[in-house]
Design an enzyme around this catalytic site. Structure first.
Site, PDB file in Angstrom:
ATOM      1  N   ASP A  80       1.279  -1.411   0.026  1.00  0.00           N
ATOM      2  CA  ASP A  80       0.250   0.058   0.001  1.00  0.00           C
ATOM      3  C   ASP A  80       0.845   0.971   0.059  1.00  0.00           C
ATOM      4  OD1 ASP A  80      -1.690  -1.898   0.083  1.00  0.00           O
ATOM      5  OD2 ASP A  80      -3.221  -0.740   1.655  1.00  0.00           O
ATOM      6  N   CYS A 121       1.837  -8.162   5.052  1.00  0.00           N
ATOM      7  CA  CYS A 121       1.250  -6.973   4.537  1.00  0.00           C
ATOM      8  C   CYS A 121       0.067  -6.373   4.264  1.00  0.00           C
ATOM      9  CB  CYS A 121       2.304  -6.181   3.816  1.00  0.00           C
ATOM     10  SG  CYS A 121       3.990  -6.124   4.842  1.00  0.00           S
ATOM     11  N   ASP A 122      -0.353  -5.095   4.639  1.00  0.00           N
ATOM     12  CA  ASP A 122      -1.778  -4.843   4.152  1.00  0.00           C
ATOM     13  C   ASP A 122      -2.666  -5.948   4.174  1.00  0.00           C
ATOM     14  OD1 ASP A 122      -0.719  -2.433   4.155  1.00  0.00           O
ATOM     15  OD2 ASP A 122       0.992  -2.939   2.545  1.00  0.00           O
ATOM     16  N   LYS A 123      -3.621  -6.145   2.421  1.00  0.00           N
ATOM     17  CA  LYS A 123      -4.088  -6.531   1.871  1.00  0.00           C
ATOM     18  C   LYS A 123      -4.107  -8.145   1.888  1.00  0.00           C
ATOM     19  CE  LYS A 123      -6.034  -3.495   2.234  1.00  0.00           C
ATOM     20  NZ  LYS A 123      -4.676  -2.776   2.776  1.00  0.00           N
ATOM     21  N   CYS A 194       5.782  -2.213   8.929  1.00  0.00           N
ATOM     22  CA  CYS A 194       6.009  -1.052   8.810  1.00  0.00           C
ATOM     23  C   CYS A 194       5.773  -0.659  10.631  1.00  0.00           C
ATOM     24  CB  CYS A 194       5.199   0.122   8.215  1.00  0.00           C
ATOM     25  SG  CYS A 194       5.933   0.061   6.271  1.00  0.00           S
ATOM     26  N   GLU A 446      -7.011   4.157  -0.260  1.00  0.00           N
ATOM     27  CA  GLU A 446      -6.243   5.164   1.089  1.00  0.00           C
ATOM     28  C   GLU A 446      -6.241   6.395   0.601  1.00  0.00           C
ATOM     29  OE1 GLU A 446      -4.835   0.994   3.261  1.00  0.00           O
ATOM     30  OE2 GLU A 446      -2.931   2.484   2.478  1.00  0.00           O
ATOM     31  N   SER A 472      -5.384   4.673   5.548  1.00  0.00           N
ATOM     32  CA  SER A 472      -3.892   4.010   5.957  1.00  0.00           C
ATOM     33  C   SER A 472      -4.165   4.027   7.022  1.00  0.00           C
ATOM     34  CB  SER A 472      -2.611   4.212   5.328  1.00  0.00           C
ATOM     35  OG  SER A 472      -1.327   4.100   6.108  1.00  0.00           O
TER      36      SER A 472
END
Length: 564
Positions: A80, A121-123, A194, A446, A472
């Site tokens: 992302d 991560c993310d999705k 992150c 986002e 985000s």
């Protein structure tokens, strides 16, 4: 075993020939052992995933050592942070559905007995979780782990959110070129997700309390020996769970989803967790009302404030006791969690976490000294959001309980960013960004660039933003997202005009535009119907099938095709 479908009987001799050709069948007796899929998500362009090939190899060795046969396959992944602020962000949320569908396809086509999921991560984590609940094959999750926090030349702790806000500060003239470049080169010092409480780490922490991952899954660093040992232990546990037929739907219940939201409240997690947890509930066949989240918020204290809401990183949380310490603290307040339900360890949530005390009360506050007596997320309702909207109250200045301002409306992310950068947006404005929902975006992109620019320019207390898009996990400030229904589906956010007064009431959890019902109805009659922005390819199909944010933004088959 499920895998007997592809390896037993004379009729499966051709399949056995192909299995021998893989090189994974070392001995004739291997055909009598469980077949375990390793659903990996290694990809070079995502720093949270560059090391997952190594972790998968550790899992393979441990699975074989435990008496099963491993077979690795890979899913896609979108970063992302790299996809932010351009057409790439339209693909981020939709990638969740591809990941779920791809994993389902491989698992069911080859009749695996169990699945070892390696997301980060993310999705990717929610996509894999949707697949796990959908296929309901014994499964365990072990993520890649968070990266270390960065450090600026001045000794300031950095995360990716620091970098996004630095863009606004640099453009606004409050940061030098040298400072800007220093942050760019030091914000992300290692592999891993992150370092703050963004979407990836929020979801990986939630995996612990849901019960599908081992303790410390959400906080042990990507580069640590503990992460590698966790992979081994998870592999042994999965093979044991295959023997005991412990399945995801035995674990992911309504009570488990309640507890996921409770942990999210206690840690001030990403608003994206609401979207993903509702999608998981859909896969589990659990009818989960958004209003339930506010009930959980009222009984759950906010115990750990992590970047972007503070300077603390996920490693700081780990050193302070990790998620087990937070769960243990919440269990001390009766009625906050459901601690006696089963988890992937074969033990209860209570047994996994009891006695894990806080090691640093600056990072994780005890019950008698919370940041707030209520949780860090809220669902808002009102004439602007009849089906709900989400705000991370933990990321809002504690002094702000109500915000009133004049609407300044934009029909796209890019228009809003331009207006913020050229100072069209001023103190007292409520920035309205619409037609950026699941259908409208498409893909519900986002809005990190506009929120970061607002904060970076020093307007975080003076400008609010509402959108039918999402945020985000790095977002902070007065930012309301997931406004439902979205503008593309006829929602009232599409009826707001510049200058309309909007009230965001965090105490009463309301979101209203101060315009009469009669005026809104008149505007509705004059509105032109929405037309899809993308006509071909995956995003066109996604636009046609995706549902509202308040139901998780999942893709559903039209009812007329499944009616009996």
């Amino acid at each position: 075993m499920r895998s007997d479908q592809i390896k037993k009987g004379d009729q499966q001799a051709p399949a056995r020939s192909l299995l021998h050709a893989t090189g994974q069948i070392k001995e004739p007796t291997d055909m009598n052992k469980p077949f375990v899929a390793i659903c990996n998500s290694y990809i070079d362009i995502v720093p949270g995933h560059v090391h997952l090939r190594e972790l998968a190899n550790i899992a393979k060795e441990a699975i074989r050592e435990a008496g099963a046969i491993p077979f690795e396959f890979n899913t896609i992944g979108v970063d992302d942070g790299i996809a932010m602020g351009h057409i790439g962000m339209r693909y981020s949320l939709p990638s969740r559905e591809i990941i779920a569908d791809a994993a389902e396809t491989v698992i069911n086509a080859h009749w695996f007995d169990g699945v070892f999921y390696i997301p980060n991560c993310d999705k990717i984590t929610p996509g894999m979780l949707m697949a796990a609940v959908r296929t309901n094959v014994p499964a365990i999750f072990c993520s890649g782990g968070p990266m270390k926090a960065g450090l600026s030349a001045q000794g300031k702790a950095l995360t990716l959110s620091s970098m996004f806000e630095a863009v606004g500060a640099f453009k606004g003239g409050s940061m030098t070129q040298e400072e800007f470049l220093d942050m760019e080169q030091n914000a992300c010092p290692t592999c891993g997700s992150c370092a703050g409480m963004f979407t990836a780490n929020s979801m990986n922490c939630l995996m612990e309390v849901l019960g599908l991952a081992l303790p410390y899954n959400g906080t042990a660093l990507a580069v640590s020996d503990q992460r590698r040992e966790m992979i081994r232990q998870a592999a042994f546990q999965l093979v044991e769970n295959i023997k005991n037929d412990l399945k995801p739907r035995d674990i992911v219940t309504k009570e488990a989803l309640d507890d996921a939201f409770a942990l999210d409240m206690a840690m001030g997690g990403s608003t994206n967790t609401v979207l993903h947890t509702l999608a998981i509930a859909n896969e589990a066949g659990v009818d989960y009302d958004l209003k339930r989240i506010n009930e959980i918020a009222k009984r759950t204290p906010y115990l750990s404030k992590i970047a972007p809401s503070s300077s603390y990183s996920m490693h700081d949380v780990h050193e302070a006791g990790g998620v087990p310490a937070i769960i243990n603290e919440l269990m001390k307040k009766e009625g906050t969690l459901h601690p006696d339900r089963v988890t992937v360890t074969g033990k209860t949530l209570r047994e996994n976490n009891e006695g894990k005390e806080i090691q640093n009360e600056d990072v994780i506050h005890p019950l008698d000294n919370p940041y707030d007596k209520e949780g860090g997320l809220s669902i808002l309702y009102g004439n602007l959001a009849p089906n709900g909207a989400v705000i991370k109250v933990g990321g809002v200045d504690p002094e702000i309980k109500t915000f009133k301002g004049k609407a300044i409306c934009f029909d796209s992310h890019d228009e809003a960013v331009e207006a913020i950068d050229n100072h069209t947006v001023r103190e007292g404005h409520v920035v309205v960004i619409r037609y950026e929902g699941p259908k409208g975006g498409p893909g519900m992109p986002e809005m990190l660039a506009p929120t970061s620019s607002i904060v970076g320019r020093g307007l975080g207390k003076d400008v609010a933003l509402i959108t039918d898009g999402r945020f985000s996990g790095a977002t902070r400030g007065i930012a309301v997202g997931h406004v439902s229904p979205e503008a593309a589906s006829g929602g009232p956010i599409g009826l707001i005009h510049d200058g309309d007064e909007i009230t965001i009431d965090l105490t009463n959890r309301t979101l209203d535009v101060e315009v009469s019902d009669e005026v809104l109805e008149q505007r509705k009659s004059e509105r032109k119907p929405f037309k899809a922005k993308v006509k071909t390819g995956y995003l066109a199909r996604y636009t046609a099938l995706v549902t509202s944010a308040n139901t998780g933004g999942v893709m559903k088959v039209p009812e007329y095709l499944i009616e009996e």
